[in-house]
Scaffold this motif. Structure first.
Motif, PDB file in Angstrom:
ATOM      1  N   TYR A  69      49.723  53.805  54.449  1.00 13.03           N
ATOM      2  CA  TYR A  69      48.727  54.209  53.462  1.00 13.03           C
ATOM      3  C   TYR A  69      48.657  53.221  52.301  1.00 13.03           C
ATOM      4  CZ  TYR A  69      48.441  58.685  55.847  1.00 13.03           C
ATOM      5  OH  TYR A  69      48.254  59.663  56.780  1.00 13.03           O
ATOM      6  N   LEU A  70      49.801  52.722  51.844  1.00 11.96           N
ATOM      7  CA  LEU A  70      49.808  51.739  50.766  1.00 11.96           C
ATOM      8  C   LEU A  70      49.119  50.447  51.196  1.00 11.96           C
ATOM      9  CD1 LEU A  70      53.417  52.131  49.328  1.00 11.96           C
ATOM     10  CD2 LEU A  70      51.284  52.925  48.323  1.00 11.96           C
ATOM     11  N   PHE A  71      49.407  50.000  52.407  1.00 14.66           N
ATOM     12  CA  PHE A  71      48.805  48.767  52.909  1.00 14.66           C
ATOM     13  C   PHE A  71      47.295  48.912  53.076  1.00 14.66           C
ATOM     14  CE2 PHE A  71      47.684  45.784  56.324  1.00 14.66           C
ATOM     15  CZ  PHE A  71      48.112  44.601  55.733  1.00 14.66           C
ATOM     16  N   VAL A  72      46.855  50.015  53.663  1.00 17.68           N
ATOM     17  CA  VAL A  72      45.420  50.226  53.865  1.00 17.68           C
ATOM     18  C   VAL A  72      44.698  50.363  52.524  1.00 17.68           C
ATOM     19  CG1 VAL A  72      43.716  51.859  54.776  1.00 17.68           C
ATOM     20  CG2 VAL A  72      45.642  51.174  56.173  1.00 17.68           C
ATOM     21  N   GLY A  73      45.289  51.085  51.587  1.00 18.25           N
ATOM     22  CA  GLY A  73      44.688  51.200  50.256  1.00 18.25           C
ATOM     23  C   GLY A  73      44.592  49.858  49.562  1.00 18.25           C
ATOM     24  N   GLY A  74      45.620  49.042  49.705  1.00 16.89           N
ATOM     25  CA  GLY A  74      45.598  47.708  49.109  1.00 16.89           C
ATOM     26  C   GLY A  74      44.562  46.803  49.740  1.00 16.89           C
ATOM     27  N   ILE A  75      44.438  46.844  51.061  1.00 17.31           N
ATOM     28  CA  ILE A  75      43.463  46.001  51.763  1.00 17.31           C
ATOM     29  C   ILE A  75      42.037  46.409  51.409  1.00 17.31           C
ATOM     30  CG2 ILE A  75      42.525  45.445  54.051  1.00 17.31           C
ATOM     31  CD1 ILE A  75      45.020  43.897  53.435  1.00 17.31           C
ATOM     32  N   ILE A  76      41.748  47.699  51.403  1.00 21.68           N
ATOM     33  CA  ILE A  76      40.388  48.159  51.087  1.00 21.68           C
ATOM     34  C   ILE A  76      40.017  47.784  49.659  1.00 21.68           C
ATOM     35  CG2 ILE A  76      38.993  50.231  50.723  1.00 21.68           C
ATOM     36  CD1 ILE A  76      40.443  51.443  53.155  1.00 21.68           C
ATOM     37  N   ASN A  77      40.935  47.991  48.732  1.00 20.33           N
ATOM     38  CA  ASN A  77      40.655  47.630  47.353  1.00 20.33           C
ATOM     39  C   ASN A  77      40.544  46.120  47.191  1.00 20.33           C
ATOM     40  OD1 ASN A  77      40.097  48.122  44.711  1.00 20.33           O
ATOM     41  ND2 ASN A  77      42.200  48.516  44.126  1.00 20.33           N
ATOM     42  N   ALA A  78      41.320  45.343  47.923  1.00 22.36           N
ATOM     43  CA  ALA A  78      41.245  43.880  47.845  1.00 22.36           C
ATOM     44  C   ALA A  78      39.888  43.382  48.322  1.00 22.36           C
ATOM     45  CB  ALA A  78      42.363  43.248  48.667  1.00 22.36           C
ATOM     46  N   ILE A  79      39.320  44.024  49.337  1.00 26.26           N
ATOM     47  CA  ILE A  79      38.004  43.609  49.830  1.00 26.26           C
ATOM     48  C   ILE A  79      36.933  43.852  48.777  1.00 26.26           C
ATOM     49  CG2 ILE A  79      36.216  44.154  51.535  1.00 26.26           C
ATOM     50  CD1 ILE A  79      38.536  44.672  53.530  1.00 26.26           C
ATOM     51  N   PHE A  80      36.941  45.039  48.170  1.00 28.58           N
ATOM     52  CA  PHE A  80      35.949  45.325  47.131  1.00 28.58           C
ATOM     53  C   PHE A  80      36.127  44.410  45.924  1.00 28.58           C
ATOM     54  CE2 PHE A  80      35.870  49.725  49.032  1.00 28.58           C
ATOM     55  CZ  PHE A  80      34.592  49.579  49.565  1.00 28.58           C
ATOM     56  N   THR A  81      37.356  44.199  45.513  1.00 28.30           N
ATOM     57  CA  THR A  81      37.618  43.355  44.356  1.00 28.30           C
ATOM     58  C   THR A  81      37.280  41.900  44.650  1.00 28.30           C
ATOM     59  OG1 THR A  81      39.417  44.861  43.794  1.00 28.30           O
ATOM     60  CG2 THR A  81      39.361  42.793  42.623  1.00 28.30           C
ATOM     61  N   MET A  82      37.510  41.455  45.862  1.00 25.99           N
ATOM     62  CA  MET A  82      37.173  40.086  46.236  1.00 25.99           C
ATOM     63  C   MET A  82      35.673  39.843  46.102  1.00 25.99           C
ATOM     64  SD  MET A  82      37.685  38.308  49.967  1.00 25.99           S
ATOM     65  CE  MET A  82      36.638  39.525  50.747  1.00 25.99           C
ATOM     66  N   ILE A  83      34.875  40.786  46.562  1.00 20.87           N
ATOM     67  CA  ILE A  83      33.417  40.644  46.472  1.00 20.87           C
ATOM     68  C   ILE A  83      32.968  40.657  45.011  1.00 20.87           C
ATOM     69  CG2 ILE A  83      31.228  41.765  47.019  1.00 20.87           C
ATOM     70  CD1 ILE A  83      32.645  42.777  49.615  1.00 20.87           C
ATOM     71  N   LEU A  84      33.490  41.605  44.231  1.00 18.69           N
ATOM     72  CA  LEU A  84      33.094  41.692  42.825  1.00 18.69           C
ATOM     73  C   LEU A  84      33.544  40.468  42.032  1.00 18.69           C
ATOM     74  CD1 LEU A  84      33.807  45.449  42.071  1.00 18.69           C
ATOM     75  CD2 LEU A  84      31.592  44.341  42.162  1.00 18.69           C
ATOM     76  N   ASP A  85      34.738  39.953  42.290  1.00 17.73           N
ATOM     77  CA  ASP A  85      35.224  38.794  41.553  1.00 17.73           C
ATOM     78  C   ASP A  85      34.524  37.511  41.984  1.00 17.73           C
ATOM     79  OD1 ASP A  85      36.844  40.161  39.879  1.00 17.73           O
ATOM     80  OD2 ASP A  85      38.714  39.686  40.903  1.00 17.73           O
ATOM     81  N   ALA A  86      34.089  37.416  43.222  1.00 13.59           N
ATOM     82  CA  ALA A  86      33.311  36.241  43.639  1.00 13.59           C
ATOM     83  C   ALA A  86      31.981  36.203  42.896  1.00 13.59           C
ATOM     84  CB  ALA A  86      33.082  36.258  45.142  1.00 13.59           C
ATOM     85  N   ILE A  87      31.329  37.346  42.801  1.00 15.07           N
ATOM     86  CA  ILE A  87      30.072  37.424  42.045  1.00 15.07           C
ATOM     87  C   ILE A  87      30.336  37.158  40.566  1.00 15.07           C
ATOM     88  CG2 ILE A  87      28.205  38.964  41.344  1.00 15.07           C
ATOM     89  CD1 ILE A  87      28.594  40.363  44.089  1.00 15.07           C
ATOM     90  N   GLY A  88      31.418  37.730  40.036  1.00 15.12           N
ATOM     91  CA  GLY A  88      31.783  37.492  38.646  1.00 15.12           C
ATOM     92  C   GLY A  88      32.120  36.035  38.383  1.00 15.12           C
ATOM     93  N   GLY A  89      32.769  35.360  39.326  1.00 18.94           N
ATOM     94  CA  GLY A  89      33.079  33.942  39.174  1.00 18.94           C
ATOM     95  C   GLY A  89      31.832  33.090  39.081  1.00 18.94           C
ATOM     96  N   ILE A  90      30.839  33.413  39.892  1.00 17.58           N
ATOM     97  CA  ILE A  90      29.574  32.674  39.829  1.00 17.58           C
ATOM     98  C   ILE A  90      28.868  32.938  38.504  1.00 17.58           C
ATOM     99  CG2 ILE A  90      27.290  32.464  40.877  1.00 17.58           C
ATOM    100  CD1 ILE A  90      28.683  33.042  43.587  1.00 17.58           C
ATOM    101  N   ILE A  91      28.879  34.184  38.053  1.00 19.16           N
ATOM    102  CA  ILE A  91      28.256  34.519  36.766  1.00 19.16           C
ATOM    103  C   ILE A  91      28.995  33.829  35.620  1.00 19.16           C
ATOM    104  CG2 ILE A  91      27.837  36.421  35.152  1.00 19.16           C
ATOM    105  CD1 ILE A  91      27.213  38.145  37.596  1.00 19.16           C
TER     106      ILE A  91
END
Length: 116
Positions: A85-107
């Motif tokens: 459960y910890l690993f799956v929660g970390g992976i799912i959150n990492a995917i969402f954060t990766m997308i948001l931070d990539a957009i934030g990096g471009i901005i």
């Protein structure tokens, strides 16, 4: 080029802002997005570098934040699958954060280019 100093700064900000802004509605998403803007602003003036540094920041910070957000939900009587459960929660959150931070990096790079 990856700038590890800013990546670790952004990952720390993802964890801290993600945890502290949980009390606000959609605060965790704001806490995931703002460090991407900061990292994109601090790196070189290239969109590709801003996005790459944002992605790595999102993966590292999002995984740690995901684990910390799942821990309070683990009030299970049997603790057989806690690591899963910890690993799956970390992976799912990492995917969402990766997308948001990539957009934030471009901005962040766009903001830096407009100022300078």
């Amino acid at each position: 080029m990856l700038n590890w100093k800013y990546i670790f700064l952004g990952a720390t900000l993802v964890v801290v802002l993600g945890l502290f802004l949980r009390i606000v509605e959609y605060g965790t998403f704001i806490g995931m997005f703002v460090p991407g803007i900061i990292v994109g602003y601090l790196v070189n003036n290239d969109y590709k570098n801003g996005a790459k540094n944002g992605i790595i920041t999102g993966i590292i910070g999002g995984f740690i934040l995901g684990i910390l957000l799942v821990i309070p939900l683990l009030n299970l009587p049997s603790a057989n699958h806690i690591i899963f459960y910890l690993f799956v929660g970390g992976i799912i959150n990492a995917i969402f954060t990766m997308i948001l931070d990539a957009i934030g990096g471009i901005i962040g790079v766009i903001i830096r280019n407009k100022i300078y």
